[in-house]
Design an enzyme around this catalytic site. Structure first.
Site, PDB file in Angstrom:
ATOM      1  N   LYS A  59      65.251  22.306  42.264  1.00  9.23           N
ATOM      2  CA  LYS A  59      65.467  22.850  43.615  1.00  9.23           C
ATOM      3  C   LYS A  59      65.957  24.296  43.598  1.00  9.23           C
ATOM      4  O   LYS A  59      66.673  24.716  44.483  1.00  9.23           O
ATOM      5  CB  LYS A  59      66.462  21.973  44.404  1.00  9.23           C
ATOM      6  CG  LYS A  59      66.046  20.506  44.516  1.00  9.23           C
ATOM      7  CD  LYS A  59      64.737  20.341  45.262  1.00  9.23           C
ATOM      8  CE  LYS A  59      64.362  18.879  45.413  1.00  9.23           C
ATOM      9  NZ  LYS A  59      63.063  18.696  46.077  1.00  9.23           N
TER      10      LYS A  59
ATOM     11  N   GLU B 248      48.857  26.533  39.742  1.00  6.37           N
ATOM     12  CA  GLU B 248      49.345  26.748  38.380  1.00  6.37           C
ATOM     13  C   GLU B 248      50.512  25.827  38.036  1.00  6.37           C
ATOM     14  O   GLU B 248      51.594  26.285  37.636  1.00  6.37           O
ATOM     15  CB  GLU B 248      49.702  28.222  38.180  1.00  6.37           C
ATOM     16  CG  GLU B 248      48.500  29.140  38.402  1.00  6.37           C
ATOM     17  CD  GLU B 248      48.781  30.614  38.108  1.00  6.37           C
ATOM     18  OE1 GLU B 248      49.957  30.969  37.911  1.00  6.37           O
ATOM     19  OE2 GLU B 248      47.810  31.396  38.069  1.00  6.37           O
TER      20      GLU B 248
ATOM     21  N   GLN C 146      45.045  30.172  32.548  1.00  7.40           N
ATOM     22  CA  GLN C 146      44.007  30.207  31.517  1.00  7.40           C
ATOM     23  C   GLN C 146      43.991  28.927  30.690  1.00  7.40           C
ATOM     24  O   GLN C 146      45.035  28.386  30.328  1.00  7.40           O
ATOM     25  CB  GLN C 146      44.254  31.378  30.561  1.00  7.40           C
ATOM     26  CG  GLN C 146      44.859  32.611  31.206  1.00  7.40           C
ATOM     27  CD  GLN C 146      43.809  33.578  31.686  1.00  7.40           C
ATOM     28  OE1 GLN C 146      42.730  33.187  32.078  1.00  7.40           O
ATOM     29  NE2 GLN C 146      44.124  34.853  31.661  1.00  7.40           N
TER      30      GLN C 146
ATOM     31  N   GLU D 115      40.725  30.892  40.881  1.00  6.20           N
ATOM     32  CA  GLU D 115      41.389  32.184  41.121  1.00  6.20           C
ATOM     33  C   GLU D 115      41.029  33.072  39.954  1.00  6.20           C
ATOM     34  O   GLU D 115      41.161  32.669  38.789  1.00  6.20           O
ATOM     35  CB  GLU D 115      42.907  32.012  41.213  1.00  6.20           C
ATOM     36  CG  GLU D 115      43.661  33.336  41.385  1.00  6.20           C
ATOM     37  CD  GLU D 115      45.172  33.151  41.250  1.00  6.20           C
ATOM     38  OE1 GLU D 115      45.722  32.239  41.896  1.00  6.20           O
ATOM     39  OE2 GLU D 115      45.784  33.920  40.477  1.00  6.20           O
TER      40      GLU D 115
ATOM     41  N   ASN E  89      46.701  45.358  42.678  1.00  4.62           N
ATOM     42  CA  ASN E  89      45.829  46.414  42.160  1.00  4.62           C
ATOM     43  C   ASN E  89      44.372  45.992  42.079  1.00  4.62           C
ATOM     44  O   ASN E  89      43.494  46.836  41.907  1.00  4.62           O
ATOM     45  CB  ASN E  89      46.320  46.848  40.771  1.00  4.62           C
ATOM     46  CG  ASN E  89      47.700  47.468  40.809  1.00  4.62           C
ATOM     47  OD1 ASN E  89      47.921  48.462  41.487  1.00  4.62           O
ATOM     48  ND2 ASN E  89      48.650  46.870  40.094  1.00  4.62           N
ATOM     49  N   TYR E  90      44.108  44.684  42.163  1.00  4.62           N
ATOM     50  CA  TYR E  90      42.727  44.195  42.061  1.00  4.62           C
ATOM     51  C   TYR E  90      42.117  43.867  43.422  1.00  4.62           C
ATOM     52  O   TYR E  90      41.109  43.171  43.501  1.00  4.62           O
ATOM     53  CB  TYR E  90      42.661  42.967  41.165  1.00  4.62           C
ATOM     54  CG  TYR E  90      43.780  41.961  41.317  1.00  4.62           C
ATOM     55  CD1 TYR E  90      44.359  41.664  42.545  1.00  4.62           C
ATOM     56  CD2 TYR E  90      44.279  41.284  40.191  1.00  4.62           C
ATOM     57  CE1 TYR E  90      45.377  40.738  42.666  1.00  4.62           C
ATOM     58  CE2 TYR E  90      45.297  40.351  40.305  1.00  4.62           C
ATOM     59  CZ  TYR E  90      45.840  40.089  41.539  1.00  4.62           C
ATOM     60  OH  TYR E  90      46.855  39.162  41.669  1.00  4.62           O
TER      61      TYR E  90
END
Length: 393
Positions: free
Chosen positions: A10, A78, A124, A196, A242-243
């Site tokens: 938590k 993730e 990944q 993603e 930035n992408y």
């Protein structure tokens, strides 16, 4: 056997999405013709460690009452990183159980019968074996598409030449093959998505991920993932980092935006086989049936897109078509011959918005026959309008 822990301490920050903000999301998505996939909070847990769906149920009720359409639902993001980021662990087997709970909830709303259910949305595949454990525990049976994320490298250390280095580009190939092998071994028929993805993690590489040079990673990813059986690629991001496809300060289109729009105009969903080159070296080629509804090209047309990441120009021939077949070429180069340019030239014309709401006409090809010259460090789309390929009719 190592026991998977399903605990949370938590320590996470609470972020609230209000009803008005949710309304704004749907208004925007509807206005631009997108499908919304909403990520549900997996970290809402019951005392016994199971996912608590009460908040998701409230959201779904509001969605139905408001008449909103949904493209899909994602549970968690993730989860293999929860321990490091949040001091919270949700094991792969528990996540499968949580998806069963989600599917039961979705089953109460006929409006969601055809929506996608996505997961496990891990980082990944080379990071750990969470994806494999999820699939082996039956994950392919509780989602409509198995998802994982993919980035080539750390944005804080990326260099210009990395963006057109064949070895780095081939990282994607190895990760695609690993994902395909894991799902085949488990016997699942679930689709595979890149849930993603972009050039580099840590919000991209400053001064690189929003420049012309980033197109090599993006176009190669679109071609390779389609060729190798992935049903969808979810770009990170439209705005922010930035992408992003849009500049964070001006909202002007970045080079990858123009590439994406042209791809959508010219490239259809049906993938064709390219025998040569092998698309793992410095000359990479992919082929699809052409997109005919948006482009106006006739049925049976073919679109080939070629990347030349060599320092010298190359000549491309399409021997499967008649020598006098007209070829419509869309070549994209950086403005001022600078790979770090934020502007791209389409057949020599600088691409910019005509006003706040109007993009220029991109369907202005250079017409030729026989061969096409692809300049060094550039990429081109080549349409064969009279290919009359039976499988594309």
């Amino acid at each position: 056997m190592k026991r998977e822990m399903d605990t949370c301490d938590k320590r996470m920050e609470t972020i609230v999405i209000t009803a008005s903000f949710y309304d704004d999301i749907h208004k925007f998505v509807s206005s631009v013709g997108w499908d919304l996939i909403f990520g549900l909070n997996l970290l809402l847990r019951k005392p016994d460690g199971a996912w608590d769906p009460s908040n998701a149920e409230e959201l779904m009720k509001y969605t139905v009452q408001s008449g909103y359409k949904m493209g899909g639902w994602e549970l968690g993001n993730e989860p293999n990183n929860y321990g490091r980021k949040f001091g919270c662990k949700v094991g792969a087997r528990q996540l499968v159980k949580d998806f069963h709970t989600l599917n039961s909830l979705l089953g109460e709303y006929p409006q969601f019968d055809d929506t996608e259910v996505l997961g496990p949305s891990v980082t990944q595949l080379s990071t750990d074996d969470y994806f494999q454990r999820f699939v082996n525990a039956g994950g392919g049976e509780v989602v409509t598409a198995l998802t994982y994320h993919q980035y080539y490298e750390d944005g804080s250390v990326a260099k210009l030449e990395d963006f057109y280095n064949p070895y780095i580009l081939n990282i994607l190939y190895r990760q695609i093959q690993k994902g395909m092998n894991l799902t085949r071994a488990a016997g699942t028929k679930a689709k595979l998505w890149l849930g993603e993805t972009s050039s580099a993690w840590r919000s991209g590489a400053p001064g690189l991920s929003d420049r012309y040079v980033a197109a090599f990673m993006w176009l190669d990813k679109l071609g390779m993932s389609a060729r190798d059986g992935f049903n969808a690629v979810v770009r990170q991001s439209f705005y922010g980092g930035n992408y992003s496809l849009l500049d964070n300060e001006t909202c002007a289109p970045n080079p990858d935006y123009w590439l994406t729009v042209l791809f959508k105009l010219l490239v259809g969903n049906k993938v064709l086989r390219v025998i040569s080159p092998d698309s793992l070296g410095k000359i990479r080629a992919y082929a699809h049936c052409a997109e005919t509804r948006k482009s106006g090209y006739p049925e049976g047309s073919v679109t080939v897109y070629v990347m030349n990441i060599d320092q010298s120009p190359v000549t491309i021939e399409l021997p499967d078509f008649a020598r006098n077949s007209p070829l419509h070429v869309y070549n994209m180069l950086p403005a001022d011959d600078d790979l770090l340019s934020k502007f791209v030239l389409l057949n020599g014309k600088k691409l910019q918005m005509e006003d706040d709401k109007t993009i220029p006409n991109l369907l202005r090809p250079v017409k030729t026959t026989r061969t096409v010259l692809i300049p060094a460090l550039s990429y081109s789309f080549i349409v064969v309008p009279d290919a009359r390929l039976h499988c594309c009719m």
